[in-house]
Scaffold this active site. Structure first.
Site, short mmCIF file in Angstrom:
data_model
loop_
_atom_site.label_atom_id
_atom_site.label_comp_id
_atom_site.label_asym_id
_atom_site.label_seq_id
_atom_site.Cartn_x
_atom_site.Cartn_y
_atom_site.Cartn_z
CG ASP A 95 49.92 -29.87 20.03
OD1 ASP A 95 49.10 -29.00 19.72
OD2 ASP A 95 50.56 -30.54 19.18
CG ASN A 150 46.87 -20.94 15.71
OD1 ASN A 150 47.45 -19.88 15.94
ND2 ASN A 150 47.46 -22.12 15.85
CG HIS A 179 42.18 -26.23 19.23
ND1 HIS A 179 41.53 -26.23 18.00
CD2 HIS A 179 43.48 -25.95 18.96
CE1 HIS A 179 42.41 -25.99 17.05
NE2 HIS A 179 43.60 -25.81 17.61
CG HIS A 216 47.62 -24.05 20.59
ND1 HIS A 216 48.30 -25.13 20.06
CD2 HIS A 216 46.72 -23.68 19.64
CE1 HIS A 216 47.83 -25.40 18.85
NE2 HIS A 216 46.88 -24.54 18.56
P1 AMP Z 1 45.73 -25.57 15.19
O1 AMP Z 1 46.83 -25.57 14.16
O2 AMP Z 1 45.67 -24.33 16.03
O3 AMP Z 1 44.40 -25.94 14.59
O4 AMP Z 1 46.14 -26.69 16.24
C1 AMP Z 1 45.91 -28.03 16.06
C2 AMP Z 1 46.87 -28.74 16.98
O5 AMP Z 1 46.40 -30.06 17.17
C3 AMP Z 1 48.30 -28.85 16.43
O6 AMP Z 1 49.19 -28.20 17.33
C4 AMP Z 1 48.54 -30.36 16.37
O7 AMP Z 1 49.85 -30.71 16.73
C5 AMP Z 1 47.52 -30.89 17.36
N1 AMP Z 1 47.08 -32.24 17.10
C6 AMP Z 1 46.64 -32.77 15.93
N2 AMP Z 1 46.29 -34.06 16.10
C7 AMP Z 1 46.49 -34.34 17.41
C8 AMP Z 1 46.31 -35.51 18.21
N3 AMP Z 1 45.86 -36.66 17.69
N4 AMP Z 1 46.64 -35.46 19.53
C9 AMP Z 1 47.10 -34.31 20.06
N5 AMP Z 1 47.29 -33.16 19.36
C10 AMP Z 1 47.00 -33.19 18.06
#
Ligand code: AMP
Length: 123
Positions: free
Chosen positions: A33, A89, A102, A104
């Protein structure tokens, strides 16, 4: 699908955006992340963007969901002590910002930094 409709994770899968990839298989990819909330914070992402969230994935392809969970376990063993927190989420009100399902995977690292129960409210 039009460029504007593709998720940021599809662009990572296509190699258009760099990511710190830690796992890559036929149906899944995992990468760190970009804004980690735990000592080890990985995202495990199905390569298909057919499913917006874990409820859709469970209904549409339970085998892929099981593969995702097994991959999370494998990655936690590889990057930590094998214990992990798995967070999906689901919906904007629950903090979802990327509508391409996705998981976490959050865990301690090998330098003694562990998860605190209180971190659960940070995502
Ligand atoms: P969510 O809020 O559950 O939709 O999680 C999305 C996650 O994607 C967040 O924790 C972000 O920090 C992560 N994220 C967004 N853009 C990127 C990226 N380019 N590379 C890695 N993680 C990312």
């Amino acid at each position: 699908m039009a460029e504007t409709e593709r998720s940021i994770f599809s662009r990572i899968i296509a190699g258009e955006i760099p990511a710190d990839v830690v796992y890559d298989s036929e149906r899944l990819i995992a990468f760190r992340d970009i804004a980690p909330k735990a000592p080890v914070h990985l995202l495990v992402v199905p390569k298909t963007e057919e499913y917006r969230d874990v409820a859709e994935l469970a209904a549409g392809d339970p085998e892929l969901l099981a593969e995702l969970v097994a991959t999370a376990k494998h990655l936690a063993e590889e990057h930590s002590d094998g214990d992990f927190r798995l967070i999906f989420n689901t919906g904007a009100g629950a903090g979802q910002t990327v509508f391409h399902v996705h998981a976490h995977v959050m865990s301690a690292n090998d330098r003694g930094h562990s998860l605190q129960e209180g971190t659960l409210d940070q995502l």
